[in-house]
Design an enzyme around this catalytic site. Structure first.
Site, PDB file in Angstrom:
ATOM      1  N   GLU A   1       5.850  -4.377   0.902  1.00  0.00           N
ATOM      2  CA  GLU A   1       5.632  -4.421  -0.521  1.00  0.00           C
ATOM      3  C   GLU A   1       4.729  -3.277  -1.003  1.00  0.00           C
ATOM      4  O   GLU A   1       4.977  -2.682  -2.045  1.00  0.00           O
ATOM      5  CB  GLU A   1       4.966  -5.772  -0.865  1.00  0.00           C
ATOM      6  CG  GLU A   1       4.926  -6.119  -2.317  1.00  0.00           C
ATOM      7  CD  GLU A   1       6.301  -6.418  -2.889  1.00  0.00           C
ATOM      8  OE1 GLU A   1       7.231  -6.680  -2.098  1.00  0.00           O
ATOM      9  OE2 GLU A   1       6.433  -6.365  -4.117  1.00  0.00           O
ATOM     10  N   ASP A   2       3.723  -2.965  -0.224  1.00  0.00           N
ATOM     11  CA  ASP A   2       2.673  -2.066  -0.711  1.00  0.00           C
ATOM     12  C   ASP A   2       2.586  -0.716  -0.001  1.00  0.00           C
ATOM     13  O   ASP A   2       1.683   0.062  -0.286  1.00  0.00           O
ATOM     14  CB  ASP A   2       1.293  -2.752  -0.593  1.00  0.00           C
ATOM     15  CG  ASP A   2       1.194  -3.973  -1.485  1.00  0.00           C
ATOM     16  OD1 ASP A   2       1.957  -4.035  -2.475  1.00  0.00           O
ATOM     17  OD2 ASP A   2       0.387  -4.873  -1.196  1.00  0.00           O
TER      18      ASP A   2
END
Ligand code: MN
Length: 502
Positions: A92-93
């Site tokens: 996600e990051d």
């Protein structure tokens, strides 16, 4: 462990990561070499992926996944769960994709990360988005419960680091934790994690009450602690006198938020709460629990009607223990004693997580509960997501459903039926089948006739008498507690009205 991690202040990534790894390593000694190697690889890849990223507090981002992973290591979870937790924010990051992780990690780990990644957007971003994400979460949980363990650990560390967020945002995250995550942990019998989530969220959701409560209760708790030490001494002496070996005795302080809830809902004063500090006795075998109970009662005076046998009748989340409240004649002190085996104790602390612990030997208690009625609520929440509800209604039902305590009643054939607290025989009838519900005309509870609108109690044996001429009435809507029953009643009423109008 969070405190140790928070102390890491080096501005050099390689120094910080070395320190973090030494903390992580010390937490996973219970695993075999293979398990520890998987975790080390996950750690290395996670550090590479997040690199110099920082959290809002200025710390390296990598402190967060490590902190969350130590929560799970504390529960002695298996290496796949801990490895996945370390990498839970990677897809996600960071620039590293799930596909790239597939090369080095087994499908279980990849599934867990993907389950969490889907959930990572669960935030209050408008009710619609939020409802949708919650639905996804319940589905992911039903596929692999470990997804929610990671989510809860992730949430706990985020709660502990809320200080740096704007108050409005901190409040929303804390409230969501009290409304959704802590009740889920409770449902899964994970009492340690549940209390930690609640206590971390408490000051942000009820700041005024928290401050007041803290000053009040600390005095009372200190007093109780001293009293309990005296009781513990006495208990140990009794066990030695009886030549009982392999027993453990210790005290337990009640957590702040649950105490606050108890005081504010039932209005007793703090001094009246007998389990403010309770004592626990861990026995080698189940039979010993009952033996110790009678021993306790021969030395202390049992307080009326306060004996609870959760061994024969486990709580709906699988909790087992004997509880008794007794009075020490010498001091007049009233206190609660909890008696259970080591297995029951492990389950009482970690609940469902105990089922996924590194040990190959599965816990018998959790085995029994994992397949039973107690997990049906999760399936119901999934089903609820498939119904045609507005996001607002869906959220309302989820909150209500998670918040309400559940009761377990039985059919005459002793099938267990799980209902919300306050449910009536009519709810029960609809739960069995919609036809039984719509044709219900009378109910018997434990052999005695009762009204369809009477409240059921845990353990009731419920029998429904039907009549094919019976039809649902408008009144019935006020008699039922479950969404399922009211949905069916509304539907039939509408149908009846239509045919009358024709
Ligand atoms: Mn996270």
């Amino acid at each position: 462990m969070f405190k140790e991690i928070a102390k890491i202040s080096s501005s050099d990534l390689s120094v910080a990561s070395k320190e973090l790894w030494s903390i992580m390593k010390s937490q996973i000694e219970y695993l075999d070499t293979k398990g520890r190697e998987v975790i080390e690889l996950a750690f290395i890849q996670m550090v590479e992926a997040h690199g110099e990223q920082r959290r809002k507090s200025g710390e390296f981002y990598i402190t967060h996944p490590v902190a969350a992973a130590t929560v799970l290591a504390n529960m002695k979870l298996d290496s796949d769960t801990i490895a996945a937790c370390l990498m839970h924010d990677v897809p996600e990051d960071t620039h590293v994709t799930l596909k790239q992780l597939e090369k080095d990690f087994n499908p279980n780990i990849i599934f867990l990360i993907s389950g969490i990644t889907k959930l990572s957007k669960i935030k209050y971003q408008g009710e619609e988005r939020y409802a949708e994400n919650l639905r996804k979460m319940f589905v992911a949980m039903s596929q692999d419960m470990r997804v929610i363990f990671i989510k809860l650990a992730d949430r706990l560390h985020n709660l502990k680091t809320l200080k740096i967020l704007p108050p409005e945002k901190a409040y929303r995250i804390a409230l969501e934790s009290l409304e959704i995550y802590a009740p889920i942990a409770d449902r899964l019998g994970m009492s340690v994690l549940k209390s930690e989530l609640e206590d971390a969220a408490f000051p942000y959701v009820y700041p005024q009450e928290y401050k007041q409560f803290l000053s009040l209760s600390s005095i009372e708790i200190e007093k109780r602690k001293k009293q309990v030490e005296r009781i513990l001494k006495k208990l140990k002496k009794i066990l030695i006198q009886e030549d009982l070996k392999g027993y453990k005795v210790y005290g337990r302080a009640k957590k702040y938020y649950s105490l606050y809830k108890k005081v504010s809902s039932k209005h007793p004063s703090l001094t009246e709460i007998n389990d403010l500090v309770a004592v626990r006795i861990i026995t080698p075998q189940i039979n010993d629990c009952y033996h110790v109970l009678s021993l306790i009662h021969s030395h202390f005076v049992p307080v009326d009607h306060k004996i609870k046998d959760y061994i024969s009748y486990p709580k709906s989340n699988g909790y087992q223990s004997l509880h008794t409240t007794v009075k020490d004649d010498q001091t007049g002190l009233v206190f609660e004693v909890q008696i259970r085996t080591a297995d029951m104790h492990e389950y009482a602390e970690y609940g469902m997580a105990a089922h996924w612990s590194y040990k190959s030997k599965k816990n018998a208690v959790s085995d029994q509960f994992i397949n039973s009625e107690s997990l049906k609520w999760m399936k119901e929440l999934i089903d609820l997501g498939k119904q045609d509800l507005t996001p607002e209604d869906y959220l309302k039902h989820v909150r209500l459903d998670l918040f309400q305590d559940r009761i377990f009643v039985m059919t005459p054939k002793h099938d267990v039926i799980n209902l919300p607290l306050g449910a009536t025989p009519l709810d029960f009838a609809y739960k069995i089948h919609e036809h039984i519900g719509s044709q219900a005309c009378m109910a018997k509870v434990n052999g005695h006739p009762v009204k369809l609108s009477d409240e059921l109690k845990n353990g009731d044996i419920v029998e429904i008498v039907t009549d094919s001429k019976q039809k649902p009435k408008r009144d019935w809507l006020s008699w039922v507690k479950t969404a399922q029953a009211s949905k069916h009643i509304r539907y039939t009423l509408r149908k009846q009205q239509k045919s009358e109008n024709q």
